[in-house]
Design an enzyme around this catalytic site. Structure first.
Site, short mmCIF file in Angstrom:
data_model
loop_
_atom_site.label_atom_id
_atom_site.label_comp_id
_atom_site.label_asym_id
_atom_site.label_seq_id
_atom_site.Cartn_x
_atom_site.Cartn_y
_atom_site.Cartn_z
N ARG A 153 -17.05 6.31 -1.87
CA ARG A 153 -15.77 6.97 -2.01
C ARG A 153 -15.98 8.47 -2.38
NH1 ARG A 153 -15.20 2.11 -4.79
NH2 ARG A 153 -13.96 0.50 -3.73
N LYS A 177 -14.38 1.65 -8.74
CA LYS A 177 -13.04 1.31 -9.45
C LYS A 177 -13.38 0.21 -10.67
CE LYS A 177 -10.25 1.72 -5.37
NZ LYS A 177 -9.39 1.07 -4.48
N HIS A 244 -12.72 8.63 3.37
CA HIS A 244 -12.72 7.15 3.63
C HIS A 244 -12.57 6.57 5.07
CE1 HIS A 244 -11.06 3.92 0.86
NE2 HIS A 244 -10.49 3.23 2.21
N ARG A 247 -16.27 6.01 5.37
CA ARG A 247 -16.49 4.70 4.67
C ARG A 247 -16.28 3.73 5.57
NH1 ARG A 247 -16.93 2.42 -0.52
NH2 ARG A 247 -15.23 0.57 -0.81
N HIS A 270 -16.80 -3.69 -3.31
CA HIS A 270 -15.65 -4.43 -3.23
C HIS A 270 -16.00 -5.86 -4.11
CE1 HIS A 270 -14.41 -3.14 1.05
NE2 HIS A 270 -13.83 -2.35 -0.06
N TYR A 279 -13.40 -5.44 8.36
CA TYR A 279 -14.54 -4.85 9.35
C TYR A 279 -14.96 -5.90 10.39
CZ TYR A 279 -14.24 -1.30 5.70
OH TYR A 279 -13.65 -0.39 4.92
#
Length: 324
Positions: A153, A177, A244, A247, A270, A279
């Site tokens: 990110r 995150k 993004h 990404r 994730h 995806y």
């Protein structure tokens, strides 16, 4: 107690205790402040403990009709309010039965859009756009290569320090995150771009930022976004490009290359594989292309030629039986 007190209690105590990032806390505070303003202007300035589910429903209607917010924006507001009141119950500031979000109906989830990605040619044009004869050009080449080559990110990129990048072992350590750390491998092209930038940039003290601005300070997340947008325009790309989107492109190209979705999940950081499964749309498209290449359309004429007097099942007309 005032709204300001409750919001500060929520952000400074509950959110901080959960270890949320400052940017997330600031977003929560902004959303709650907006709801507080709505209550002051539309609901006779009632206190936070006086809010009911009806007030929240009216707020949602206000967001949709007057502010033209989409489903994603409305869902975020509802999630913030649900988290806020759940925290107030946990800290014993209101009783569970007084929580207006306790039995609040779930807002219909927004259908997830398929990510728009760059083609390999577009990626090549983008990575080749910054000049290679200036320090800033080499820096921006390294940033673009790192974003596309690792899928990290923009915030993870801007927060990188000298100690996070191990060019000898071709890895980069990023903090994602929720403070979750992961180590992402670097391919040869990314390593080469980073090495050239490091040689041009010079030494930086341990713990210092890896990517520095003109003023020798750490680049912000916004600066990373601005660099990507600038070079995409100069490369002549018609698509709107952001970190993004790079990404998304990284993950999509890996799926096309046959990389396991579990591996891609870990590379992207994730926590839930359902976030990565979007995806898989590329495999569906590839299957459609493969179906178009199937020899069935060439097989039927051959069969007809070999069996000229036999009517094949798919050639027989279908008649509807009369009901009269």
């Amino acid at each position: 107690m005032t709204w300001e007190y409750w919001i500060a209690l929520f952000t400074d105590t509950h959110c901080s205790a959960r270890g949320l990032k400052s940017s997330t806390i600031a977003r929560y505070k902004g959303d709650l402040s907006h709801f507080r303003l709505y209550v002051r202007l539309r609901q006779d300035d009632i206190g936070p403990e006086q809010v009911t589910a009806r007030h929240v429903l009216e707020y949602i209607e206000y967001l949709r009709r007057e502010r033209d917010n989409g489903d994603a924006a409305v869902n975020r507001q509802v999630t913030v309010l649900r988290t806020f009141y759940r925290a107030m119950v946990a800290m014993a500031y209101i009783e569970p039965d007084d929580n207006p979000m306790a039995h609040f109906p779930k807002v219909k989830s927004t259908p997830r859009k398929l990510p728009v990605v760059l083609s390999e040619d577009e990626v090549h044009d983008l990575l080749d756009a910054p000049p290679s004869d200036t320090i800033l050009g080499l820096r921006d080449r390294a940033i673009l290569a790192l974003l596309y080559g690792t899928g990290i990110r923009a915030s993870e990129c801007s927060n990188l320090t000298i100690d996070d990048v191990d060019l000898g072992n071709a890895t980069v350590r990023v903090v994602g995150k929720g403070g979750h750390e992961r180590v992402v491998p670097l391919n040869d092209a990314v390593v080469e771009a980073l090495v050239r930038y490091v040689h041009a940039r010079g030494d930086v003290a341990s713990g210092g930022p890896f990517f520095v601005s003109r003023s020798k300070r750490a680049m912000s997340r916004g600066a990373v976004y601005e660099r990507v947008r600038t070079w995409s325009r100069r490369a002549g790309l018609t698509k709107r490009v952001s970190p993004h989107r790079l990404r998304h492109t990284f993950a999509t190209h890996l799926v096309k290359a046959g990389v396991s979705i579990v591996v891609i999940r870990d590379l992207l950081g994730h926590r839930c594989i359902t976030s990565t499964q979007v995806y898989l749309h590329v495999t569906g498209r590839d299957l459609e292309e493969a179906a178009g290449l199937h020899p069935i359309h060439r097989l039927a004429p051959i069969v007809e030629h070999l069996l000229p007097d036999i009517q094949l099942p798919f050639q027989r007309p279908t008649f509807r039986r009369s009901t009269g």
